[in-house]
Design an enzyme around this catalytic site. Structure first.
Site, PDB file in Angstrom:
ATOM      1  CG  HIS A 268      -2.050   0.876   1.277  1.00  0.00           C
ATOM      2  ND1 HIS A 268      -2.435   1.641   0.217  1.00  0.00           N
ATOM      3  CD2 HIS A 268      -2.890   1.211   2.298  1.00  0.00           C
ATOM      4  CE1 HIS A 268      -3.457   2.404   0.574  1.00  0.00           C
ATOM      5  NE2 HIS A 268      -3.752   2.165   1.842  1.00  0.00           N
ATOM      6  CG  HIS A 307      -4.021   0.887  -8.213  1.00  0.00           C
ATOM      7  ND1 HIS A 307      -5.341   0.866  -7.876  1.00  0.00           N
ATOM      8  CD2 HIS A 307      -3.415   1.737  -7.351  1.00  0.00           C
ATOM      9  CE1 HIS A 307      -5.529   1.682  -6.857  1.00  0.00           C
ATOM     10  NE2 HIS A 307      -4.380   2.221  -6.511  1.00  0.00           N
ATOM     11  CG  ASP A 363       3.202   4.550  -4.046  1.00  0.00           C
ATOM     12  OD1 ASP A 363       3.171   5.678  -3.545  1.00  0.00           O
ATOM     13  OD2 ASP A 363       2.487   3.618  -3.681  1.00  0.00           O
TER      14      ASP A 363
HETATM   15  N1  ACO Z   1       4.965  -6.733 -10.569  1.00  0.00           N
HETATM   16  C1  ACO Z   1       4.863  -7.942 -11.172  1.00  0.00           C
HETATM   17  N2  ACO Z   1       3.713  -8.651 -11.276  1.00  0.00           N
HETATM   18  C2  ACO Z   1       2.623  -8.098 -10.726  1.00  0.00           C
HETATM   19  C3  ACO Z   1       2.652  -6.842 -10.082  1.00  0.00           C
HETATM   20  C4  ACO Z   1       3.877  -6.152 -10.035  1.00  0.00           C
HETATM   21  N3  ACO Z   1       3.956  -4.948  -9.436  1.00  0.00           N
HETATM   22  N4  ACO Z   1       1.407  -6.545  -9.620  1.00  0.00           N
HETATM   23  C5  ACO Z   1       0.639  -7.587  -9.961  1.00  0.00           C
HETATM   24  N5  ACO Z   1       1.367  -8.523 -10.630  1.00  0.00           N
HETATM   25  C6  ACO Z   1       0.873  -9.773 -11.232  1.00  0.00           C
HETATM   26  C7  ACO Z   1       0.612 -10.826 -10.174  1.00  0.00           C
HETATM   27  O1  ACO Z   1       1.746 -11.640  -9.956  1.00  0.00           O
HETATM   28  C8  ACO Z   1      -0.541 -11.574 -10.796  1.00  0.00           C
HETATM   29  O2  ACO Z   1      -0.025 -12.405 -11.806  1.00  0.00           O
HETATM   30  P1  ACO Z   1      -0.676 -13.867 -12.074  1.00  0.00           P
HETATM   31  O3  ACO Z   1      -2.063 -13.553 -12.557  1.00  0.00           O
HETATM   32  O4  ACO Z   1       0.217 -14.500 -13.077  1.00  0.00           O
HETATM   33  O5  ACO Z   1      -0.681 -14.565 -10.741  1.00  0.00           O
HETATM   34  C9  ACO Z   1      -1.357 -10.485 -11.506  1.00  0.00           C
HETATM   35  O6  ACO Z   1      -0.402  -9.461 -11.837  1.00  0.00           O
HETATM   36  C10 ACO Z   1      -2.461  -9.894 -10.652  1.00  0.00           C
HETATM   37  O7  ACO Z   1      -1.876  -9.475  -9.413  1.00  0.00           O
HETATM   38  P2  ACO Z   1      -2.662  -9.386  -8.049  1.00  0.00           P
HETATM   39  O8  ACO Z   1      -1.662  -9.405  -6.928  1.00  0.00           O
HETATM   40  O9  ACO Z   1      -3.754 -10.409  -8.031  1.00  0.00           O
HETATM   41  O10 ACO Z   1      -3.329  -7.966  -8.191  1.00  0.00           O
HETATM   42  P3  ACO Z   1      -3.974  -7.129  -7.020  1.00  0.00           P
HETATM   43  O11 ACO Z   1      -4.994  -6.269  -7.652  1.00  0.00           O
HETATM   44  O12 ACO Z   1      -4.397  -8.023  -5.905  1.00  0.00           O
HETATM   45  O13 ACO Z   1      -2.729  -6.291  -6.486  1.00  0.00           O
HETATM   46  C11 ACO Z   1      -1.212  -4.575  -6.030  1.00  0.00           C
HETATM   47  C12 ACO Z   1      -2.582  -4.921  -6.608  1.00  0.00           C
HETATM   48  C13 ACO Z   1      -1.108  -5.070  -4.573  1.00  0.00           C
HETATM   49  C14 ACO Z   1      -1.070  -3.050  -6.017  1.00  0.00           C
HETATM   50  C15 ACO Z   1      -0.102  -5.219  -6.902  1.00  0.00           C
HETATM   51  O14 ACO Z   1      -0.218  -4.776  -8.235  1.00  0.00           O
HETATM   52  C16 ACO Z   1       1.298  -4.964  -6.352  1.00  0.00           C
HETATM   53  O15 ACO Z   1       1.761  -5.703  -5.483  1.00  0.00           O
HETATM   54  N6  ACO Z   1       2.005  -3.884  -6.869  1.00  0.00           N
HETATM   55  C17 ACO Z   1       3.305  -3.555  -6.357  1.00  0.00           C
HETATM   56  C18 ACO Z   1       3.159  -2.789  -5.054  1.00  0.00           C
HETATM   57  C19 ACO Z   1       2.667  -1.373  -5.289  1.00  0.00           C
HETATM   58  O16 ACO Z   1       3.166  -0.653  -6.144  1.00  0.00           O
HETATM   59  N7  ACO Z   1       1.691  -0.984  -4.463  1.00  0.00           N
HETATM   60  C20 ACO Z   1       1.164   0.380  -4.490  1.00  0.00           C
HETATM   61  C21 ACO Z   1      -0.245   0.390  -4.956  1.00  0.00           C
HETATM   62  S1  ACO Z   1      -0.809   2.071  -5.002  1.00  0.00           S
HETATM   63  C22 ACO Z   1      -1.149   2.418  -3.385  1.00  0.00           C
HETATM   64  O17 ACO Z   1      -1.484   1.595  -2.577  1.00  0.00           O
HETATM   65  C23 ACO Z   1      -0.994   3.782  -2.977  1.00  0.00           C
END
Ligand code: ACO
Length: 429
Positions: A268, A307, A363
């Protein structure tokens, strides 16, 4: 003829039900009527992480994740960032309308009158270890504020809630700056109420021996815009935490502290800190392809990408990218920028990221700006918490006035043992 209802047939019983549809949702409680027999509890939904559940009705922030839209109270985020300042936006979030000149002056005056914190807070902050993470200090210090305001427990009507709202918005920069100063072993600086909201924060962070600290206008404006971009984001993890804790009628300082705790996680608000660590570890543009390969192989995530809601470019990321150029004019170009740009370039044309709709989020570039403004990495999430406090409070206010709301209490699908016989110690295997 189209009807705003959903017809459901329960194949266990052959019975049919008609459930009203309102605003694109059905009421989860309407499913309870679907039972196999009179003893049955009734149907529930299973929705871990609330991926498809609306927990409230809200008129504050609108996001269309597919089209990359973010509006506060109907106003587009980029217009607010261009024309308003943070305090005006905080007022908008809380009151529903942009303030006119007189209201704006009164509001800014009220905030300025509450920027000081109780002297005991200095002792409290000085009690932290020299290397305490500023976000940990912030979480605890905001919670400690509640002990200074016992009246906050009576947050019945809007008028009773208003002093707490003003105090929290006014004091967050002071506490945040003091967490920074303590970490650095620097004397704590008192607020300068002649400066703007962002300018005063910069002064409390940066002032060393100057009798009066004057923030650089471009950096002051940049921080103010970053505050606007981070002010609210509807029902994200920390806002849901604010609402959940608030729903038990815990005092607002405790609820904001809990929201800060939720924000601190690396998935987050903590992501901005992780982005900078990631860029530093990559170290050079030539290492970007190898890093992308690792991410695609499931060894780590590309922080600052992806996201839960935005499945196209995060509109805040666009504004931040422009802002970064203005800041670099003053501070010099951040050497990590080239790595970030190369990561973005490769990721935006790589099928792994494109097919999963992973784009830069707020971010990805904010950390570069904070870094260029010489904020240490572990302050980044604190910088996020300051403006988000306005959003949390607007959501808390809305919750308190919402007659549909009750104490937050999800259900579970129990997967443990059936009732079993108790074993005395000597009979346990
Ligand atoms: N890098 C690589 N792969 C990713 C990323 C990433 N940043 N984000 C998602 N994926 C992939 C997952 O591995 C998954 O792949 P799969 O379908 O092969 O298993 C797919 O994309 C979907 O990912 P989820 O984790 O199910 O997506 P969710 O909507 O639950 O997660 C989140 C959103 C937590 C923001 C995620 O994209 C992430 O971890 N990003 C990196 C952390 C980040 O930048 N967070 C800030 C968000 S903005 C904020 O909170 C202010």
């Amino acid at each position: 003829m189209s009807k705003p209802t959903l017809s459901v047939t329960d194949n266990r019983t052959g019975k049919s039900y008609e459930i009203p549809i309102q605003d694109g949702t059905i009421k989860a409680m309407d499913l309870r009527a679907i039972k196999t027999d009179a003893e049955d509890f009734g149907l529930m939904t299973y929705d871990p992480a609330f991926q498809n559940t609306s927990s409230c009705r809200s008129a504050i922030t609108f996001i269309d994740g597919d089209r990359g839209i973010l509006n506060y109270r109907g106003y587009a985020i980029d217009e607010l960032a261009e024309h308003s300042n943070f305090l005006e936006v905080a007022y908008l979030l809380l009151e529903g309308e942009l303030p006119n000149k007189a209201k704006n002056e009164q509001w800014a005056h009220d905030i300025k009158m509450h920027t000081y914190v109780h002297e005991n807070m200095r002792r409290f902050i000085n009690g932290f270890n020299y290397d305490a993470h500023p976000m940990n200090m912030l979480v605890s210090t905001v919670a400690a504020l509640s002990s200074f305001y016992p009246d906050a427990k009576e947050s019945g009507d809007r008028a009773q809630r208003q002093p707490e709202i003003i105090r929290l918005i006014a004091k967050m920069p002071t506490i945040a700056a003091w967490c920074y100063r303590h970490r650095r072993g620097l004397p704590l600086v008192y607020p300068d109420n002649e400066l703007s909201y962002a300018g005063n924060f910069l002064a409390m962070v940066k002032q060393i021996s100057e009798p009066k600290y004057q923030p650089h206008p471009i950096l002051e404006k940049a921080l103010d815009v970053l505050f606007i971009l981070h002010a609210d984001h509807e029902q994200n993890c920390s806002t849901s935490t604010m609402r959940t804790v608030g729903s038990s009628k815990a005092d607002v300082y405790t609820a904001v502290s809990a929201a800060c705790a939720a924000l601190s996680g690396p998935l987050h608000g903590g992501a901005n800190e992780e982005v900078l660590r990631m860029l530093t570890e990559i170290g050079h543009v030539k290492n970007v392809p190898a890093f992308i390969k690792e991410v695609k192989e499931g060894r780590g995530r590309l922080m600052g990408f992806g996201h839960r809601v935005y499945k196209s470019y995060d509109p805040r990321a666009k504004t931040i990218k422009k802002l970064a150029d203005q800041v670099f004019e003053v501070t010099g170009r951040n050497p990590l920028t080239d790595i970030a740009l190369e990561l973005e370039r490769i990721a935006l044309q790589d099928d792994y990221f494109v097919s999963r709709k992973l784009y830069p989020n707020v971010d990805f570039y904010s950390g570069l700006i904070y870094d260029s403004m010489q904020f240490p990495t572990d302050m980044f999430t604190v910088l996020f918490a300051i403006p988000r406090t306005a959003g949390w409070l607007a959501q808390w206010n809305e919750l308190a006035d919402d007659k549909d709301q009750k104490i937050s209490r999800p259900r579970q699908v129990y997967t443990g043992h059936e009732r079993r016989e108790y074993q005395v110690m000597h009979k346990r295997g």
